[in-house]
Design an enzyme around this catalytic site. Structure first.
Site, PDB file in Angstrom:
ATOM      1  N   ARG A 128       0.824  -1.191   0.000  1.00 47.52           N
ATOM      2  CA  ARG A 128       0.000   0.000   0.000  1.00 47.52           C
ATOM      3  C   ARG A 128       0.868   1.254   0.000  1.00 47.52           C
ATOM      4  NH1 ARG A 128      -2.883   0.415   5.401  1.00 47.52           N
ATOM      5  NH2 ARG A 128      -4.348  -1.127   4.649  1.00 47.52           N
ATOM      6  N   TYR A 129       1.966   1.199   0.730  1.00 53.90           N
ATOM      7  CA  TYR A 129       2.906   2.326   0.774  1.00 53.90           C
ATOM      8  C   TYR A 129       4.021   2.031  -0.230  1.00 53.90           C
ATOM      9  CZ  TYR A 129       0.719   3.513   5.267  1.00 53.90           C
ATOM     10  OH  TYR A 129      -0.158   3.851   6.256  1.00 53.90           O
ATOM     11  N   ARG A 132       7.140  -0.127   1.539  1.00 56.57           N
ATOM     12  CA  ARG A 132       7.032  -1.238   2.487  1.00 56.57           C
ATOM     13  C   ARG A 132       5.795  -2.104   2.250  1.00 56.57           C
ATOM     14  NH1 ARG A 132       5.976   3.721   4.388  1.00 56.57           N
ATOM     15  NH2 ARG A 132       4.564   4.097   6.114  1.00 56.57           N
ATOM     16  N   CYS A 148      -9.143  -9.094  17.181  1.00 57.61           N
ATOM     17  CA  CYS A 148      -8.308  -9.176  15.984  1.00 57.61           C
ATOM     18  C   CYS A 148      -8.999  -8.525  14.783  1.00 57.61           C
ATOM     19  CB  CYS A 148      -8.009 -10.629  15.654  1.00 57.61           C
ATOM     20  SG  CYS A 148      -6.894 -10.763  14.235  1.00 57.61           S
ATOM     21  N   ARG A 150      -8.041  -9.000  11.737  1.00 55.78           N
ATOM     22  CA  ARG A 150      -7.989  -9.912  10.595  1.00 55.78           C
ATOM     23  C   ARG A 150      -8.798 -11.173  10.855  1.00 55.78           C
ATOM     24  NH1 ARG A 150      -2.040  -9.020  10.065  1.00 55.78           N
ATOM     25  NH2 ARG A 150      -1.889  -7.036   8.956  1.00 55.78           N
ATOM     26  N   ASP A 346      -6.016   3.579  11.523  1.00 55.57           N
ATOM     27  CA  ASP A 346      -5.728   2.978  10.218  1.00 55.57           C
ATOM     28  C   ASP A 346      -7.014   3.158   9.422  1.00 55.57           C
ATOM     29  OD1 ASP A 346      -4.240   1.687   8.320  1.00 55.57           O
ATOM     30  OD2 ASP A 346      -3.687   0.014   9.626  1.00 55.57           O
ATOM     31  N   LYS A 353      -2.336   4.815   7.658  1.00 55.55           N
ATOM     32  CA  LYS A 353      -2.369   5.274   9.045  1.00 55.55           C
ATOM     33  C   LYS A 353      -2.210   6.794   9.128  1.00 55.55           C
ATOM     34  CE  LYS A 353      -0.205   0.988  10.577  1.00 55.55           C
ATOM     35  NZ  LYS A 353      -0.017   0.445   9.208  1.00 55.55           N
TER      36      LYS A 353
HETATM   37  C1  LIG Z   1       0.900  -0.481   9.007  1.00 57.00           C
HETATM   38  C2  LIG Z   1       1.294  -0.906   7.686  1.00 57.00           C
HETATM   39  C3  LIG Z   1       2.637  -0.870   7.306  1.00 57.00           C
HETATM   40  C4  LIG Z   1       3.733  -0.398   8.228  1.00 57.00           C
HETATM   41  O1  LIG Z   1       3.513   0.943   8.546  1.00 57.00           O
HETATM   42  P1  LIG Z   1       4.501   1.745   9.490  1.00 57.00           P
HETATM   43  O2  LIG Z   1       3.766   3.020   9.736  1.00 57.00           O
HETATM   44  O3  LIG Z   1       5.772   1.940   8.732  1.00 57.00           O
HETATM   45  O4  LIG Z   1       4.719   0.947  10.718  1.00 57.00           O
HETATM   46  C5  LIG Z   1       2.943  -1.255   6.031  1.00 57.00           C
HETATM   47  N1  LIG Z   1       2.007  -1.660   5.152  1.00 57.00           N
HETATM   48  C6  LIG Z   1       0.704  -1.715   5.504  1.00 57.00           C
HETATM   49  C7  LIG Z   1      -0.289  -2.173   4.498  1.00 57.00           C
HETATM   50  C8  LIG Z   1       0.303  -1.339   6.785  1.00 57.00           C
HETATM   51  O5  LIG Z   1      -0.982  -1.390   7.123  1.00 57.00           O
HETATM   52  S1  SF4 Z   2      -3.161 -11.787  14.281  1.00 57.13           S
HETATM   53 FE1  SF4 Z   2      -5.001 -11.330  15.481  1.00 57.13          FE
HETATM   54  S2  SF4 Z   2      -5.355 -13.118  16.778  1.00 57.13           S
HETATM   55 FE2  SF4 Z   2      -3.253 -13.253  15.997  1.00 57.13          FE
HETATM   56  S3  SF4 Z   2      -1.986 -12.320  17.615  1.00 57.13           S
HETATM   57 FE3  SF4 Z   2      -2.472 -10.703  16.134  1.00 57.13          FE
HETATM   58  S4  SF4 Z   2      -4.337  -9.718  16.937  1.00 57.13           S
HETATM   59 FE4  SF4 Z   2      -4.102 -11.698  17.986  1.00 57.13          FE
END
Ligand SMILES: *Cc1c(COP(=O)(O)O)cnc(C)c1O
Ligand code: SF4
Length: 404
Positions: A128-129, A132, A148, A150, A346, A353
């Site tokens: 996305r960035y 990274r 979580c 995800r 986010d 972010k």
């Molecule tokens: C959070 C995130 C990162 C890392 O972001 P930093 O601000 O550098 O810690 C990289 N890619 C994605 C898609 C993210 O959500």
């Molecule tokens: S991925 Fe989700 S369930 Fe797994 S450690 Fe991270 S927050 Fe917890």
């Protein structure tokens, strides 16, 4: 106010989870407890197993039934031992025992709140960035956190990334020179064996265009025994590795966690913590100050505090934005700047972010002959004026006036 009259909030006693273990594991030896394979094998995965450790409330019983098909349970004995078993509002309990709130989905909530799927050039990478990527190497975790983000993928057995999918991710990173920073994530990457992880990390280390290898893992919190000698030597070999972990509350500070963090530091890792702000768990400045002071002692810098995002099934833990901003205002000044993280949201749909900061500027800037006057309130609410000017321009004007 005299700064010396405000005592720091510290954790008085850091326990060993072994000493807190429930009666169920009374006869387990220290050596077994410290063996992560034993911890993995004895995880709580069902309602019946949970009942052997604590008595669910009637609403938790209902939640255990109604969330069965939504998001699985996983609790290591280490993490279960940290639950204050008599307190139904225990912050560790709220993070790992299903609550009825998980079944409430509001219309504006999203299944993929961060739009991670929309930015996937290959199935194991979110890009996305510009510089990274997130690289998903597993969808499993020792403890399944109820908050979580995800949830849609994590813990679902059929969704574990296969080797060919990981291989595809590695090839994408190898062939994309704009990537400088790879965040190895999941699930929890330490769910993989040292051998599997070694194959991935060594491949990444050989990529000349990578500056940063990061590992996002909650194992120091949920399964600290996993940070074993083999992992220490692997991380030393491929290092420096930036390890970001996920402590949310001072109750998660244990001797075992201290050992894990010490070992990661010994391996040359740079440690950071990403906390998620959760209602009833850590939306409390005293708890966060205690946690962050303890983290600093372990050489682990608080990096982010995340606003709980618009994911489905975590609404009951989501706080209003002002609460996070108030938390940041409470930490600033009281606590070493090293221990003050950034509060970030986010943005949904892959917006990325953005940091949210308390407003320190007061009122409108007032223009004057030099530039403008601005009033700020400091961390204690005292007001100070700053004259905001383009200094280089003023000085060159002053000097050229002198020449004439
Ligand atoms: C959070 C995130 C990162 C890392 O972001 P930093 O601000 O550098 O810690 C990289 N890619 C994605 C898609 C993210 O959500
Ligand atoms: S991925 Fe989700 S369930 Fe797994 S450690 Fe991270 S927050 Fe917890």
């Amino acid at each position: 106010m005299d700064p010396t009259t405000a005592p720091p909030h510290v954790i008085e006693h850091v326990p060993s989870s072994y000493d807190l273990r429930p009666a169920l594991w009374r006869d387990i030896t220290r050596a077994q407890w410290d063996d992560w394979i034993w911890q993995q094998q004895n995880r709580i995965r069902t309602a019946a197993q949970l009942e052997a450790v604590l008595e669910p409330t009637p609403s938790e019983r209902e939640a255990l039934r109604s969330t069965q098909d939504l998001f699985r349970i996983g609790i290591t004995p280490h993490y279960a031992a940290l639950i204050e078993r008599e307190a139904t509002t225990c912050p560790v309990r709220l993070q790992c025992v299903p609550q009825l709130g998980e079944t409430v989905v509001l219309p504006f909530e999203l299944e993929d709140p961060l739009g991670e799927e929309a930015h996937m050039p290959v199935p194991s990478v979110t890009h996305r960035y510009p510089d990274r990527v997130l690289f998903y190497v597993t969808h499993h975790c020792p403890v399944y956190c109820r908050h979580c983000t995800r949830k849609r993928k994590v813990g679902a057995p059929q969704s574990a990334p296969r080797r060919d999918v990981i291989e595809e991710g590695l090839r994408y990173i190898e062939s994309t020179p704009s990537i400088r920073d790879v965040l190895v994530s999941g699930g929890d990457p330490l769910t993989l064996s040292n051998e599997r992880l070694g194959v991935i990390l060594r491949r990444l280390r050989r990529i000349a265009h990578l500056d940063v290898i990061r590992l996002g893992t909650r194992n120091p919190v949920t399964l600290p025994q996993r940070i074993d000698e083999g992992l220490e030597s692997l991380l030393r070999e491929v290092g420096p590795v930036y390890v970001n972990t996920h402590f949310n509350h001072p109750s998660e500070a244990t001797r075992e966690a201290e050992g894990a963090l010490a070992r990661l530091r010994a391996a040359g890792c740079v440690l950071g913590n990403q906390m998620v702000l959760l209602a009833g768990v850590n939306d409390d400045a005293v708890a966060v100050e205690q946690l962050n002071r303890w983290l600093l002692r372990q050489g682990c810098r608080p990096y982010y505090v995340f606003q709980a995002d618009m994911a489905q099934g975590i609404t009951h833990m989501r706080t209003p934005l002002e609460r996070g901003i108030a938390l940041m205002a409470a930490l600033r000044g009281r606590l070493s700047g090293l221990g003050v993280p950034q509060f970030v949201i986010d943005l949904p749909g892959g917006g990325g972010k953005v940091p949210l900061v308390p407003e320190y500027a007061q009122g409108e800037p007032r223009p004057d002959a030099w530039g403008q006057r601005r009033v700020f309130a400091n961390w204690r609410g005292e007001r100070f004026e700053f004259v905001d000017v383009d200094g280089a321009r003023l000085v060159s004007q002053a000097l050229s006036g002198r020449d004439r």
